[in-house]
Scaffold this active site. Structure first.
Site, PDB file in Angstrom:
ATOM      1  N   ASP A  69       0.865  -1.186   0.000  1.00 47.34           N
ATOM      2  CA  ASP A  69       0.000   0.000   0.000  1.00 47.34           C
ATOM      3  C   ASP A  69       0.901   1.235   0.000  1.00 47.34           C
ATOM      4  O   ASP A  69       1.020   1.948   0.995  1.00 47.34           O
ATOM      5  CB  ASP A  69      -0.915  -0.031   1.230  1.00 47.34           C
ATOM      6  CG  ASP A  69      -1.958   1.082   1.186  1.00 47.34           C
ATOM      7  OD1 ASP A  69      -2.044   1.774   0.151  1.00 47.34           O
ATOM      8  OD2 ASP A  69      -2.676   1.265   2.189  1.00 47.34           O
ATOM      9  N   THR A  90       6.588   2.854   1.170  1.00 50.82           N
ATOM     10  CA  THR A  90       7.354   3.997   1.636  1.00 50.82           C
ATOM     11  C   THR A  90       6.800   5.299   1.060  1.00 50.82           C
ATOM     12  O   THR A  90       6.598   5.422  -0.154  1.00 50.82           O
ATOM     13  CB  THR A  90       8.845   3.837   1.244  1.00 50.82           C
ATOM     14  OG1 THR A  90       9.385   2.721   1.928  1.00 50.82           O
ATOM     15  CG2 THR A  90       9.657   5.060   1.568  1.00 50.82           C
ATOM     16  N   ASN A 115      12.057  -6.357  -7.575  1.00 48.68           N
ATOM     17  CA  ASN A 115      11.432  -5.061  -7.845  1.00 48.68           C
ATOM     18  C   ASN A 115      12.470  -3.948  -7.806  1.00 48.68           C
ATOM     19  O   ASN A 115      13.423  -4.004  -7.042  1.00 48.68           O
ATOM     20  CB  ASN A 115      10.279  -4.790  -6.857  1.00 48.68           C
ATOM     21  CG  ASN A 115      10.732  -4.016  -5.641  1.00 48.68           C
ATOM     22  OD1 ASN A 115      10.837  -2.790  -5.655  1.00 48.68           O
ATOM     23  ND2 ASN A 115      11.047  -4.739  -4.558  1.00 48.68           N
ATOM     24  N   ASN A 182      16.710   0.513  -4.348  1.00 52.00           N
ATOM     25  CA  ASN A 182      16.259   1.119  -5.604  1.00 52.00           C
ATOM     26  C   ASN A 182      16.307   2.637  -5.646  1.00 52.00           C
ATOM     27  O   ASN A 182      15.820   3.252  -6.578  1.00 52.00           O
ATOM     28  CB  ASN A 182      14.839   0.632  -5.925  1.00 52.00           C
ATOM     29  CG  ASN A 182      14.798  -0.880  -6.002  1.00 52.00           C
ATOM     30  OD1 ASN A 182      15.653  -1.486  -6.621  1.00 52.00           O
ATOM     31  ND2 ASN A 182      13.830  -1.494  -5.333  1.00 52.00           N
ATOM     32  N   GLY A 273      11.134 -12.886  -1.213  1.00 50.07           N
ATOM     33  CA  GLY A 273      10.494 -14.197  -1.285  1.00 50.07           C
ATOM     34  C   GLY A 273      11.379 -15.304  -0.756  1.00 50.07           C
ATOM     35  O   GLY A 273      12.295 -15.070   0.044  1.00 50.07           O
TER      36      GLY A 273
HETATM   37  C1  LIG Z   1       7.054  -4.942  -5.030  1.00 49.11           C
HETATM   38  C2  LIG Z   1       7.724  -4.641  -3.729  1.00 49.11           C
HETATM   39  C3  LIG Z   1       7.810  -3.328  -3.298  1.00 49.11           C
HETATM   40  C4  LIG Z   1       8.419  -3.030  -2.078  1.00 49.11           C
HETATM   41  N1  LIG Z   1       8.465  -1.729  -1.655  1.00 49.11           N
HETATM   42  C5  LIG Z   1       8.981  -1.451  -0.427  1.00 49.11           C
HETATM   43  C6  LIG Z   1       8.964  -0.127   0.064  1.00 49.11           C
HETATM   44  O1  LIG Z   1       8.458   0.797  -0.562  1.00 49.11           O
HETATM   45  N2  LIG Z   1       9.521   0.100   1.291  1.00 49.11           N
HETATM   46  C7  LIG Z   1      10.085  -0.899   2.032  1.00 49.11           C
HETATM   47  O2  LIG Z   1      10.546  -0.646   3.152  1.00 49.11           O
HETATM   48  N3  LIG Z   1      10.084  -2.166   1.598  1.00 49.11           N
HETATM   49  C8  LIG Z   1       9.557  -2.473   0.385  1.00 49.11           C
HETATM   50  N4  LIG Z   1       9.556  -3.757  -0.059  1.00 49.11           N
HETATM   51  C9  LIG Z   1      10.220  -4.808   0.764  1.00 49.11           C
HETATM   52  C10 LIG Z   1       9.217  -5.551   1.639  1.00 49.11           C
HETATM   53  O3  LIG Z   1       8.609  -4.692   2.566  1.00 49.11           O
HETATM   54  C11 LIG Z   1       9.942  -6.702   2.383  1.00 49.11           C
HETATM   55  O4  LIG Z   1      10.895  -6.143   3.271  1.00 49.11           O
HETATM   56  C12 LIG Z   1      10.647  -7.655   1.445  1.00 49.11           C
HETATM   57  O5  LIG Z   1       9.908  -7.850   0.269  1.00 49.11           O
HETATM   58  C13 LIG Z   1      10.881  -9.026   2.091  1.00 49.11           C
HETATM   59  O6  LIG Z   1       9.670  -9.652   2.436  1.00 49.11           O
HETATM   60  P1  LIG Z   1       8.963 -10.765   1.493  1.00 49.11           P
HETATM   61  O7  LIG Z   1      10.010 -11.772   1.132  1.00 49.11           O
HETATM   62  O8  LIG Z   1       7.854 -11.314   2.335  1.00 49.11           O
HETATM   63  O9  LIG Z   1       8.465 -10.045   0.299  1.00 49.11           O
HETATM   64  C14 LIG Z   1       8.972  -4.091  -1.285  1.00 49.11           C
HETATM   65  C15 LIG Z   1       8.868  -5.400  -1.727  1.00 49.11           C
HETATM   66  C16 LIG Z   1       8.261  -5.696  -2.929  1.00 49.11           C
HETATM   67  C17 LIG Z   1       8.167  -7.140  -3.376  1.00 49.11           C
END
Ligand SMILES: Cc1cc2nc3c(=O)[nH]c(=O)nc-3n(C[C@H](O)[C@H](O)[C@H](O)COP(=O)(O)O)c2cc1C
Length: 363
Positions: A69, A90, A115, A182, A273
């Site tokens: 979100d 963020t 991403n 990023n 993931g």
């Molecule tokens: C598409 C995408 C966008 C993300 N954008 C942010 C972000 O804006 N800020 C942030 O702190 N982490 C962001 N993350 C990282 C996630 O919050 C999380 O730390 C990371 O994906 C590891 O968790 P997961 O393996 O369950 O996805 C993003 C992850 C994904 C996949």
């Protein structure tokens, strides 16, 4: 139902699928009866799941990670899916469009995502409007803060300060995100000298917010999984000595170790993931050991099952978050994890999640 929806969604471009999902959640927000009945179906209420972390009550330990979100406009709908808390953002002070598309890639063989979104978001003022107009969920809402792409690192603290001051009335906790791969140079803020200054400035701003709002809101620091052990120790020393309220471990990784996918694994960006599961659990254990369990940890990275979440809790996480797991398994993953946790806690004789935090780590 998700297997059918997933087939449709996975045929779409990943970002279009995300936008479609966001629109569906916005629609759900206009149908309170449906939203309530979904909540009744998916919410797991059990005394062993509820806990008190950083002065807040969490009905269950499974939250939604930042980045889903991004603009803080669907958190009320997300709150109906059974999460114990939702983190938005963020968010940056000014709106920004992020990196050029395509910037989101699925790696199904690896149950992973890459991403390089680049903090695309509508900015803090737009988020204020959301918070003032959307209904307030009963679960805690975290706000993840970043800096604009064109703000030099030397002025980064101004951006975090603006975010914190502007959004202070609306978040239950705040996150300082210096670990996204990023935004060019952002991770340099994890370097000791820069971090010490940044956190000191942010905590001074928080002191002013406490004065004006008469309430202390916890601030967590979100770190990358690609730090060296020495860097992690330096960061933890600063977190302890500046008295930050907690840490989130971890953000996405730059590593591409052991990936099966040949199509998208070369794409630049952060990997999330399954490939992140054990790496982030190791970091959680390191943080728990070093801080002797004194700093609450939100564990995130590659959680797909109750066992994955439980391993992070046993490694020292008081709360956990999912993102990629929900993309691959659908929102029902939250209920599955919570139901599984109730069983695992009972099996091991723990009355609550809190009793299991850090039991695998000797301090
Ligand atoms: C598409 C995408 C966008 C993300 N954008 C942010 C972000 O804006 N800020 C942030 O702190 N982490 C962001 N993350 C990282 C996630 O919050 C999380 O730390 C990371 O994906 C590891 O968790 P997961 O393996 O369950 O996805 C993003 C992850 C994904 C996949």
């Amino acid at each position: 139902m998700y297997p059918i929806m997933k087939k449709i969604l996975f045929r779409m471009d990943p970002e279009v699928a995300h936008e479609w999902t966001i629109r569906s959640l916005q629609l759900l927000q206009q149908m309170p009866f449906l939203a309530k009945s979904i909540q009744q179906k998916w919410e797991v209420r059990h005394p062993s799941l509820s806990s008190q972390v950083a002065q807040h009550s969490f009905p269950n330990p499974v939250g939604l990670a930042a980045g889903f979100d991004k603009h803080a406009n669907v958190y009320p709908a997300l709150a109906h899916l059974g999460f114990g808390f939702v983190e938005v953002g963020t968010l940056t002070p000014r709106p920004q469009s992020g990196n050029a598309r395509p910037r989101l890639f699925r790696l199904p063989e690896d149950q992973a995502i890459i991403n390089r979104m680049g903090f695309n978001n509508h900015g803090v003022e737009d988020a204020v409007h959301s918070f003032q107009t959307l209904p307030r969920p009963t679960i805690p809402i975290g706000i993840n803060l970043g800096k604009n792409k064109d703000t030099p690192n030397e002025q980064a603290s101004q951006d975090y300060t603006i975010g914190l001051q502007t959004l202070y009335p609306y978040g239950d906790y705040f996150v300082i995100n210096i670990s996204s791969p990023n935004t060019q140079g952002l991770r340099d803020l994890q370097e000791a000298k820069a971090l010490e200054k940044l956190l000191t400035d942010i905590l001074q701003t928080r002191d002013r917010c406490i004065q004006s709002h008469q309430v202390k809101k916890p601030i967590f620091l979100k770190i990358a999984p690609d730090l060296t052990e020495e860097q992690l120790i330096e960061i933890m020393e600063i977190v302890l000595h500046t008295k930050m309220d907690g840490m989130i471990a971890t953000n996405t990784t730059l590593s591409r170790e052991g990936l099966l996918n040949q199509v998208s694994s070369h794409e630049t960006g952060g990997l999330s993931g399954r490939p992140l599961t054990s790496r982030s659990t190791r970091w959680i254990a390191e943080i728990y050991r070093f801080t002797q369990g004194k700093v609450p940890i939100i564990g995130v990275g590659g959680i797909f099952t109750a066992e994955d979440a439980y391993a992070k809790i046993r490694a020292g996480a008081s709360l956990v978050q999912v993102y990629t797991g929900m993309i691959y398994q659908g929102p029902a993953v939250v209920k599955q994890i919570n139901q599984g946790l109730v069983k695992l806690l009972k099996r091991d004789g723990f009355a609550s999640v809190q009793d299991a935090v850090g039991v695998d780590v000797s301090i």
